[in-house]
Design an enzyme around this catalytic site. Sequence first.
Site, PDB file in Angstrom:
ATOM      1  N   THR A  18       0.841  -1.204   0.000  1.00  0.00           N
ATOM      2  CA  THR A  18       0.000   0.000   0.000  1.00  0.00           C
ATOM      3  C   THR A  18       0.874   1.251   0.000  1.00  0.00           C
ATOM      4  O   THR A  18       0.605   2.215  -0.731  1.00  0.00           O
ATOM      5  CB  THR A  18      -0.928  -0.008   1.235  1.00  0.00           C
ATOM      6  OG1 THR A  18      -1.623  -1.254   1.249  1.00  0.00           O
ATOM      7  CG2 THR A  18      -1.930   1.117   1.189  1.00  0.00           C
ATOM      8  N   LYS A  82     -17.288   3.953   6.124  1.00  0.00           N
ATOM      9  CA  LYS A  82     -17.005   3.790   7.554  1.00  0.00           C
ATOM     10  C   LYS A  82     -17.314   5.108   8.253  1.00  0.00           C
ATOM     11  O   LYS A  82     -16.743   6.138   7.906  1.00  0.00           O
ATOM     12  CB  LYS A  82     -15.525   3.420   7.724  1.00  0.00           C
ATOM     13  CG  LYS A  82     -15.064   3.439   9.161  1.00  0.00           C
ATOM     14  CD  LYS A  82     -13.595   3.073   9.298  1.00  0.00           C
ATOM     15  CE  LYS A  82     -13.109   3.321  10.714  1.00  0.00           C
ATOM     16  NZ  LYS A  82     -11.676   3.128  10.867  1.00  0.00           N
ATOM     17  N   GLU A 346      -6.989   2.370  15.679  1.00  0.00           N
ATOM     18  CA  GLU A 346      -7.658   3.575  15.181  1.00  0.00           C
ATOM     19  C   GLU A 346      -7.381   3.770  13.683  1.00  0.00           C
ATOM     20  O   GLU A 346      -7.503   4.876  13.164  1.00  0.00           O
ATOM     21  CB  GLU A 346      -7.236   4.805  15.986  1.00  0.00           C
ATOM     22  CG  GLU A 346      -7.879   4.871  17.374  1.00  0.00           C
ATOM     23  CD  GLU A 346      -9.360   5.300  17.361  1.00  0.00           C
ATOM     24  OE1 GLU A 346      -9.875   5.667  16.295  1.00  0.00           O
ATOM     25  OE2 GLU A 346      -9.989   5.230  18.435  1.00  0.00           O
TER      26      GLU A 346
HETATM   27  P1  FAD Z   1       4.199  -4.266   2.705  1.00  0.00           P
HETATM   28  O1  FAD Z   1       2.766  -4.405   2.366  1.00  0.00           O
HETATM   29  O2  FAD Z   1       4.830  -5.261   3.581  1.00  0.00           O
HETATM   30  O3  FAD Z   1       5.008  -4.025   1.407  1.00  0.00           O
HETATM   31  C1  FAD Z   1       6.401  -4.189   1.357  1.00  0.00           C
HETATM   32  C2  FAD Z   1       6.856  -4.265  -0.083  1.00  0.00           C
HETATM   33  O4  FAD Z   1       8.273  -4.325  -0.110  1.00  0.00           O
HETATM   34  C3  FAD Z   1       6.349  -5.470  -0.849  1.00  0.00           C
HETATM   35  O5  FAD Z   1       5.983  -5.099  -2.156  1.00  0.00           O
HETATM   36  C4  FAD Z   1       7.557  -6.382  -0.890  1.00  0.00           C
HETATM   37  O6  FAD Z   1       7.538  -7.238  -1.991  1.00  0.00           O
HETATM   38  C5  FAD Z   1       8.664  -5.346  -0.974  1.00  0.00           C
HETATM   39  N1  FAD Z   1       9.949  -5.896  -0.551  1.00  0.00           N
HETATM   40  C6  FAD Z   1      10.337  -6.248   0.686  1.00  0.00           C
HETATM   41  N2  FAD Z   1      11.582  -6.750   0.664  1.00  0.00           N
HETATM   42  C7  FAD Z   1      11.979  -6.694  -0.622  1.00  0.00           C
HETATM   43  C8  FAD Z   1      13.179  -7.084  -1.309  1.00  0.00           C
HETATM   44  N3  FAD Z   1      14.221  -7.637  -0.676  1.00  0.00           N
HETATM   45  N4  FAD Z   1      13.231  -6.893  -2.631  1.00  0.00           N
HETATM   46  C9  FAD Z   1      12.188  -6.342  -3.313  1.00  0.00           C
HETATM   47  N5  FAD Z   1      11.047  -5.960  -2.718  1.00  0.00           N
HETATM   48  C10 FAD Z   1      10.952  -6.156  -1.396  1.00  0.00           C
HETATM   49  N6  FAD Z   1      -3.424   0.100   8.391  1.00  0.00           N
HETATM   50  C11 FAD Z   1      -4.540   0.844   8.304  1.00  0.00           C
HETATM   51  O7  FAD Z   1      -4.460   2.020   7.957  1.00  0.00           O
HETATM   52  N7  FAD Z   1      -5.753   0.311   8.612  1.00  0.00           N
HETATM   53  C12 FAD Z   1      -5.889  -0.962   9.056  1.00  0.00           C
HETATM   54  O8  FAD Z   1      -7.006  -1.421   9.303  1.00  0.00           O
HETATM   55  C13 FAD Z   1      -4.719  -1.748   9.210  1.00  0.00           C
HETATM   56  N8  FAD Z   1      -4.775  -3.014   9.692  1.00  0.00           N
HETATM   57  C14 FAD Z   1      -3.608  -3.703   9.874  1.00  0.00           C
HETATM   58  C15 FAD Z   1      -3.641  -4.972  10.484  1.00  0.00           C
HETATM   59  C16 FAD Z   1      -2.455  -5.651  10.747  1.00  0.00           C
HETATM   60  C17 FAD Z   1      -2.488  -6.976  11.442  1.00  0.00           C
HETATM   61  C18 FAD Z   1      -1.217  -5.109  10.325  1.00  0.00           C
HETATM   62  C19 FAD Z   1       0.059  -5.862  10.543  1.00  0.00           C
HETATM   63  C20 FAD Z   1      -1.187  -3.877   9.709  1.00  0.00           C
HETATM   64  C21 FAD Z   1      -2.369  -3.161   9.497  1.00  0.00           C
HETATM   65  N9  FAD Z   1      -2.343  -1.901   8.928  1.00  0.00           N
HETATM   66  C22 FAD Z   1      -3.484  -1.167   8.840  1.00  0.00           C
HETATM   67  C23 FAD Z   1      -1.098  -1.349   8.409  1.00  0.00           C
HETATM   68  C24 FAD Z   1      -1.096  -1.518   6.887  1.00  0.00           C
HETATM   69  O9  FAD Z   1      -1.268  -2.877   6.564  1.00  0.00           O
HETATM   70  C25 FAD Z   1       0.213  -1.026   6.319  1.00  0.00           C
HETATM   71  O10 FAD Z   1       0.469   0.255   6.776  1.00  0.00           O
HETATM   72  C26 FAD Z   1       0.141  -0.984   4.813  1.00  0.00           C
HETATM   73  O11 FAD Z   1      -0.272  -2.203   4.289  1.00  0.00           O
HETATM   74  C27 FAD Z   1       1.455  -0.600   4.237  1.00  0.00           C
HETATM   75  O12 FAD Z   1       2.334  -1.660   4.191  1.00  0.00           O
HETATM   76  P2  FAD Z   1       3.690  -1.406   3.438  1.00  0.00           P
HETATM   77  O13 FAD Z   1       3.392  -1.076   2.031  1.00  0.00           O
HETATM   78  O14 FAD Z   1       4.501  -0.478   4.242  1.00  0.00           O
HETATM   79  O15 FAD Z   1       4.426  -2.831   3.545  1.00  0.00           O
END
Ligand code: FAD
Length: 505
Positions: A18, A82, A346
């Site tokens: 995301t 929501k 939240e």
């Molecule tokens: P990720 O989705 O983990 O993406 C990481 C990316 O990096 C992936 O594309 C992966 O492939 C890439 N990557 C990693 N290592 C490498 C590598 N070595 N080489 C190439 N690519 C790599 N937030 C809300 O706002 N509302 C909610 O209701 C909510 N519920 C949640 C519930 C839980 C249990 C959790 C754990 C989190 C929740 N969150 C929520 C937080 C939300 O999920 C995250 O903030 C959001 O999905 C962003 O994730 P991200 O993109 O930072 O990480």
Amino acid sequence: MTAEQAPIRTVVIVGGGTAGWMAAAAAARFLNDGQRRIVLVESDAIGTVGVGEATIPPILGFNRLLGIEERDFLRETGATFKLGIEFVGWDTGQDRYFHPFGPHGRDIEGLNFHQLWLKLRDQPGIGTIDEYSASAMAARHGRFAAPADDPRDPLSQLAYAYHFDAGLYAAFLRRRAEDGGVVRIEGRITGTDRDPDNGHLRAVLLDGDRRVEGDLFIDCSGFRSLLLGDAMGVPFEDWSHWLPCDSALAVPTERTEPLLPFTRSTAHPAGWQWRIGLQHRTGNGHVYASAHMSDAEAERLLIAHLDARPTADPRKLSFRAGRRLRLWEGNVVALGLAGGFLEPLESTSIHLIQAGISKLFGLFPDRRFVAVERDEYNRLMGDAYTAIRDFIILHYHATRRDDSPFWRYVRTMPIPDSLAHKIMLFREKGRIFRYDDELFAIPSWVAVMLGQNIRPTGYDPVVDALDGDRVAAALRQMRAGIADAVGGLPTQSEYIARYAPASRR
Ligand code: FAD
């Protein structure tokens, strides 16, 4: 930009969750001047965290800035509306309260509504503070409509956010980003190359001996924090002594009726369970402290509290509350889980991504990466994390629950001074002050403080300057106006079916 301010030519976004695709879509819209290259590297094999379904109202602004049509967004991401969060069992185990979006009532002569209500709350016909929130009342009856335009209409006070499917939202943003010129590179990052002189990142190294060079790197690599944590060595500030939940089990269930226009958060003996209704399924998860509960017991409780058939096996996620001490170091800025984690009580994580993007664009550097811009970013984002942290701790600490070691720990633990101060002020005369850029406004703090049974012993004496009978009459009128208006709204299912049915049921 002056001659010596050499512009950033290549922005490299690492990660396609995301955070990565939000950053990429925003970069395509605001940074793509035809000269600048915007690249996103991700690994399908590693995948994304795949959760994150509930948001808060500022997401509307983000979508709007990107030029996203609400109807397209709802159809493409299976989203629902929501109006706030229902908290079940957070104070005594038997209670429930609602944290609505939008205001409670209307201020009178510049005085905060909740102060008027505090003074009059025991009079006949005044009712609960919820009854002054259009969002809370619509949620209570499972109803929804877009806020009214006429400010005199009680429904102009409705405020809303979305529940959406995280995977579909990322895919939706990806299409927009790629259409806007972002180049996606599939590959696994195996290392980094740093400039020995200034410590800045020069390139990320990919499997197959590939190298992606850039001027500015946006680390969206999730919990791994490949760039800010691993490469730049920015330490993690651990907040788990205040927020001991470190695990979650997530499971989808079939869609149910009615389609509730709010998130439900049900407290359990060592954490809590979320319920988020989407158009095509319901998202559920149990967030818990592994020091106080085994995975097997957490799964048993999760399944026991589902209200429909699971459509997959529960998936375990592990995390630690806290954040990197600096979210911008050298030429690396972290967004999303790479920068820190606050549990989704939240629904603030996606908002923190959005806030990070807007502050980064607001302080967009040139290739000199001057300290003052970086420091301002770190100050603003540091404050944002801290204010949200305090708000979340409040839910745990201000409780009368005494029925498990977990609840005994959180209710008696020392809390941050900043939060202790807020609670003391509220307990005295119900006062809340919103500091700087703080995310949650007065009605949010009031809803949660009262919901968690923090009862002010008095009210702001300035209220006594107003004629009590006149104010009471105004309050009764507001309360009746909201009840009337909400009674005429469609259910959320009816509204969505008419407005924007999902294409992907
Ligand atoms: P990720 O989705 O983990 O993406 C990481 C990316 O990096 C992936 O594309 C992966 O492939 C890439 N990557 C990693 N290592 C490498 C590598 N070595 N080489 C190439 N690519 C790599 N937030 C809300 O706002 N509302 C909610 O209701 C909510 N519920 C949640 C519930 C839980 C249990 C959790 C754990 C989190 C929740 N969150 C929520 C937080 C939300 O999920 C995250 O903030 C959001 O999905 C962003 O994730 P991200 O993109 O930072 O990480």
